[in-house]
Design an enzyme around this catalytic site. Structure first.
Site, mmCIF file in Angstrom:
data_model
loop_
_atom_site.group_PDB
_atom_site.id
_atom_site.type_symbol
_atom_site.label_atom_id
_atom_site.label_comp_id
_atom_site.label_asym_id
_atom_site.label_seq_id
_atom_site.Cartn_x
_atom_site.Cartn_y
_atom_site.Cartn_z
ATOM 1 N N CYS A 108 0.907 -1.197 -0.012
ATOM 2 C CA CYS A 108 -0.177 0.017 0.144
ATOM 3 C C CYS A 108 0.739 1.473 -0.155
ATOM 4 O O CYS A 108 0.466 2.252 -0.736
ATOM 5 C CB CYS A 108 -0.843 -0.132 1.054
ATOM 6 S SG CYS A 108 -2.382 -1.025 1.092
ATOM 7 N N LYS A 158 6.624 -6.891 7.019
ATOM 8 C CA LYS A 158 6.523 -6.559 8.450
ATOM 9 C C LYS A 158 6.108 -8.019 9.003
ATOM 10 O O LYS A 158 6.035 -8.975 8.426
ATOM 11 C CB LYS A 158 5.579 -5.561 8.689
ATOM 12 C CG LYS A 158 4.129 -6.174 8.246
ATOM 13 C CD LYS A 158 2.931 -4.874 8.770
ATOM 14 C CE LYS A 158 1.677 -5.504 8.572
ATOM 15 N NZ LYS A 158 0.743 -4.636 9.124
#
Ligand code: UDX
Length: 483
Positions: free
Chosen positions: A304, A364
């Protein structure tokens, strides 16, 4: 207009919605179709079923469809499979590849197809166009089309025209209305983010259509579903479509910029021997700043931030504007990845032939997603510079675009005979390594903490050299003054 959800202003208290002359039922008892079963669509489908709706998900890829029909997602997202299975077992959730069936069983359609990066920084809307045409052709009754896909600002109008152009002859053009409902889901906590959001944004020019979507979210807005938190109700923001679309881009661009900001401060900290983590903590105590998204490190990745910052910058450029802050945020982020490689070059002389062990590949923790992951850029640069690179990630087992990247089965076998160990994803299981064991296994002694997640003191006590991102030049053991 912005208002807090309350019984008085609950749109469901009014009479049933009405789209330009067409009656729309109260959606608590009506059907939802979700077009596209990727990260967003699958979460929307499973969670809408969990709050009591009848949901039909559409997926045209047969392999993915078969998996979803059997109650499991084809990607890792905590808590999602349980909800998929519960929805299917309760008879509230089905998946199909048939648009006619989905449109026939619904009056609210969530458009969740992907918008990958396209040419000139603008998102590629091929899937959105194809889905819009399939929706239009299969529309025989009133529908509200809700766009959750991240589309360029102004797409609501284009989408309306695309659907209108293919409607069956017998159907009036005002049989549908488009509402923008940007998603703010984070991978790894998407289910929780969907069920317990801080705000729900709805943008549309037809108040009844907006009200219909708000009522679809009713159990989330008033947190009355099982497991809801009535003391933490989300805000409902209703606005026009372009503003809603811009809110999505601005939110992601702000967060990305905030991370780049602290990363620039981190570099300054290294030169003046200050500690960026202490700086971030202290400035974050000011509620105007807040401590969230101030974790310095190798920078942001994922599907994103990069795409959305670039898309917003492209929109600015398309209007003759120079997006100075957005460009700076991107540059700093790229710089972080190079800076980390540079740290290795400074310590391992020469880098060529050195063994570098990478801890973490996902962008992540708690996801298997490696899209735009800093680890991929770092691994590629190191390989290009002749280093021998191995990696371990709890979920990611290979990177197709990096066939020369060897992977290990666990963190300890990874560090065997390594000259340097680099943390790139702060998985819990990687934060707490036994550094005495690590030191005994390594050939060299360098630990580069690309996420400032290790306890620097423990690393140094094991006789290793610790390099963080913006944690100053000196050992920091007991640095803070005690009073
Ligand atoms: C993001 C937005 O948070 C979400 O609202 C939007 O819908 C989609 O994009 P996501 O990409 O899943 O979500 O991950 P996020 O948790 O926001 O982290 C993005 C990247 O920033 C990760 O690479 C993370 O490591 C990095 N990050 C995050 C930092 O480097 N420092 C921080 O302080 C926070």
């Amino acid at each position: 207009m912005t208002w807090k959800w309350s019984a008085e202003n609950d749109p469901r208290n009014g009479q049933v919605g009405n789209i330009r002359g067409y009656r729309v039922n109260d959606n608590r008892d009506s059907g939802i179709a979700v077009i596209g079963s990727g990260y967003v669509g699958t979460v929307v489908a499973a969670c809408m079923a969990a709050i009591g709706h009848d949901v039909i998900g559409v997926e045209i890829n047969q392999e993915k469809l078969a998996k979803l029909q059997s109650g499991s997602s084809y990607f890792f997202e905590p808590g999602l499979d349980e909800r998929l299975r519960a929805g299917i077992e309760a008879g509230r959730l089905t998946f199909t590849d048939d648009f006619d069936e989905a449109m026939g069983k619904s009056n609210v359609v969530f458009l969740c197809v992907d918008t990958p990066p396209g040419p000139n920084g603008h998102p590629d809307v091929t899937s959105v166009t194809a889905a819009a045409k399939s929706i239009g052709k299969a529309m025989h009754s009133p529908h509200v089309i809700v766009t959750k896909s991240t589309v360029p600002v102004g797409s609501g109008n284009w989408l309306t025209s695309t659907i209108e152009a293919v409607l069956p002859d017998v159907v009036e053009p005002d049989v549908f209305s488009v509402v923008s409902n940007p998603e703010f889901l984070r991978e790894g906590s998407a289910v929780n983010d969907f069920l317990h959001p801080e705000r729900i944004v709805l943008g549309g020019d037809n108040a009844d259509a907006v009200r219909t979507v708000a009522s679809t979210y009713g159990p989330i807005l008033d947190q009355t579903f099982p497991g809801g938190a009535p003391d933490r109700r989300p805000a409902l923001v209703t606005t026009d479509r372009s503003t809603a679309e811009t809110i999505k881009y601005a939110a992601n661009a702000f967060l990305a910029t905030k991370i780049s900001f602290i990363n620039e401060i981190a570099e300054i900290c290294e030169w003046v021997d200050a500690d960026v983590d202490e700086v971030a903590h202290a400035i974050g105590l000011d509620s105007r700043i807040s401590s969230k998204f101030l974790q310095a490190g190798v920078g942001w990745g994922g599907s994103c931030f990069g795409k959305d910052v670039e898309a917003l910058a492209a929109t600015a450029r398309a209007h003759g504007q120079e997006p100075l802050i957005l460009e700076a945020a991107q540059q700093v982020n790229l710089h972080q990845r190079r800076r980390l490689v540079r740290k290795l070059q400074q310590h391992l002389r020469p880098l060529r032939g050195s063994r570098v062990a990478l801890l973490g590949l996902a962008f992540k923790p708690n996801t298997d997603d490696t899209r735009d992951a800093p680890a991929i850029t770092v691994a590629r640069e190191l390989l290009e510079k002749g280093a021998i690179v191995r990696a371990y990630d709890p979920l990611v087992k290979q990177i197709p675009e990096l066939p020369n990247l060897q992977t290990a089965t666990d963190a300890y076998s990874l560090v065997d005979r390594a000259d340097a160990v680099v943390l790139l994803t702060e998985w819990d299981e990687l934060r707490d390594l036994d550094f005495d064991d690590v030191a005994a296994r390594m050939r060299g002694d360098l630990i580069v903490d690309g996420r400032n997640a290790f306890d620097a003191k423990r690393v140094r006590e094991a006789g290793l050299v610790y390099e963080g991102m913006g944690r100053g030049l000196l050992p920091r053991n007991g640095r803070s003054a005690t009073w």
